[in-house]
Design a protein around this motif. Sequence first.
Motif, PDB file in Angstrom:
ATOM      1  N   GLY A  26       0.821  -1.202   0.000  1.00 56.71           N
ATOM      2  CA  GLY A  26       0.000   0.000   0.000  1.00 56.71           C
ATOM      3  C   GLY A  26       0.857   1.254   0.000  1.00 56.71           C
ATOM      4  O   GLY A  26       2.084   1.196   0.102  1.00 56.71           O
ATOM      5  N   GLY A  27       0.202   2.391  -0.148  1.00 52.94           N
ATOM      6  CA  GLY A  27       0.931   3.652  -0.142  1.00 52.94           C
ATOM      7  C   GLY A  27       0.124   4.774  -0.746  1.00 52.94           C
ATOM      8  O   GLY A  27      -1.087   4.647  -0.946  1.00 52.94           O
ATOM      9  N   LEU A  28       0.818   5.856  -1.041  1.00 49.42           N
ATOM     10  CA  LEU A  28       0.214   7.034  -1.646  1.00 49.42           C
ATOM     11  C   LEU A  28       0.575   7.077  -3.124  1.00 49.42           C
ATOM     12  O   LEU A  28       1.749   6.953  -3.489  1.00 49.42           O
ATOM     13  N   GLN A  87      -3.357  -6.498  -8.238  1.00 52.78           N
ATOM     14  CA  GLN A  87      -2.785  -5.485  -9.117  1.00 52.78           C
ATOM     15  C   GLN A  87      -3.839  -4.422  -9.359  1.00 52.78           C
ATOM     16  O   GLN A  87      -4.934  -4.733  -9.854  1.00 52.78           O
ATOM     17  N   MET A  88      -3.506  -3.196  -9.042  1.00 58.24           N
ATOM     18  CA  MET A  88      -4.464  -2.095  -9.159  1.00 58.24           C
ATOM     19  C   MET A  88      -3.916  -1.059 -10.126  1.00 58.24           C
ATOM     20  O   MET A  88      -2.872  -0.453  -9.868  1.00 58.24           O
ATOM     21  N   SER A 118      -0.552   3.148 -10.366  1.00 55.62           N
ATOM     22  CA  SER A 118      -0.734   1.727 -10.093  1.00 55.62           C
ATOM     23  C   SER A 118      -0.065   1.334  -8.785  1.00 55.62           C
ATOM     24  O   SER A 118       0.928   1.944  -8.365  1.00 55.62           O
ATOM     25  N   LEU A 119      -0.608   0.315  -8.179  1.00 58.64           N
ATOM     26  CA  LEU A 119      -0.006  -0.322  -7.011  1.00 58.64           C
ATOM     27  C   LEU A 119      -0.270  -1.818  -7.110  1.00 58.64           C
ATOM     28  O   LEU A 119      -1.285  -2.233  -7.681  1.00 58.64           O
ATOM     29  N   ARG A 120       0.625  -2.599  -6.526  1.00 58.41           N
ATOM     30  CA  ARG A 120       0.373  -4.037  -6.405  1.00 58.41           C
ATOM     31  C   ARG A 120       0.427  -4.412  -4.939  1.00 58.41           C
ATOM     32  O   ARG A 120       1.478  -4.259  -4.289  1.00 58.41           O
ATOM     33  N   THR A 171      -3.900   5.221  -0.567  1.00 55.30           N
ATOM     34  CA  THR A 171      -4.407   6.588  -0.693  1.00 55.30           C
ATOM     35  C   THR A 171      -4.122   7.074  -2.108  1.00 55.30           C
ATOM     36  O   THR A 171      -2.974   7.045  -2.549  1.00 55.30           O
ATOM     37  N   VAL A 172      -5.171   7.501  -2.786  1.00 54.03           N
ATOM     38  CA  VAL A 172      -5.045   7.989  -4.156  1.00 54.03           C
ATOM     39  C   VAL A 172      -5.372   9.474  -4.160  1.00 54.03           C
ATOM     40  O   VAL A 172      -6.483   9.873  -3.809  1.00 54.03           O
TER      41      VAL A 172
END
Length: 121
Positions: free
Chosen positions: A9-11, A82-83, A17-19, A118-119
């Motif tokens: 996770g993260g900002l 995968q996002m 994208s984030l995985r 967080t997006v």
Amino acid sequence: QVQLAESGGGLVQAGGSLRLSCAASRRTFSSNAMGWLRQAPGKERQFVAAISASGDSTFVTDSVKGRFTISRDNAKSTVYLQMNNLKPEDTAVYYCASRDGETWGDLYEYWGQGTQVTVSS
């Protein structure tokens, strides 16, 4: 004792994208369906994605369809989310969950501690 540990996770800015990864300490991992759920502030927990024990059947909720993909590596006892093309409304704490059964569903017996996504717009 089953333990699930989320990471990744993260900002991130909108469109990024984030995985997410979830490492499971569960002897029967390859026989258990897995899922990802999320909870935004002030909202109910939402079922996001799920995958069967073998990985041959998956589900993603309509709001993330075409953007999120769930997968698993049974040799590593790990499930991934995968996002892509993230949106501010994807901001939430994301939870990994494990189910006593091979087919995916919306009820899970074991949960991780969650990872914040967080997006920013």
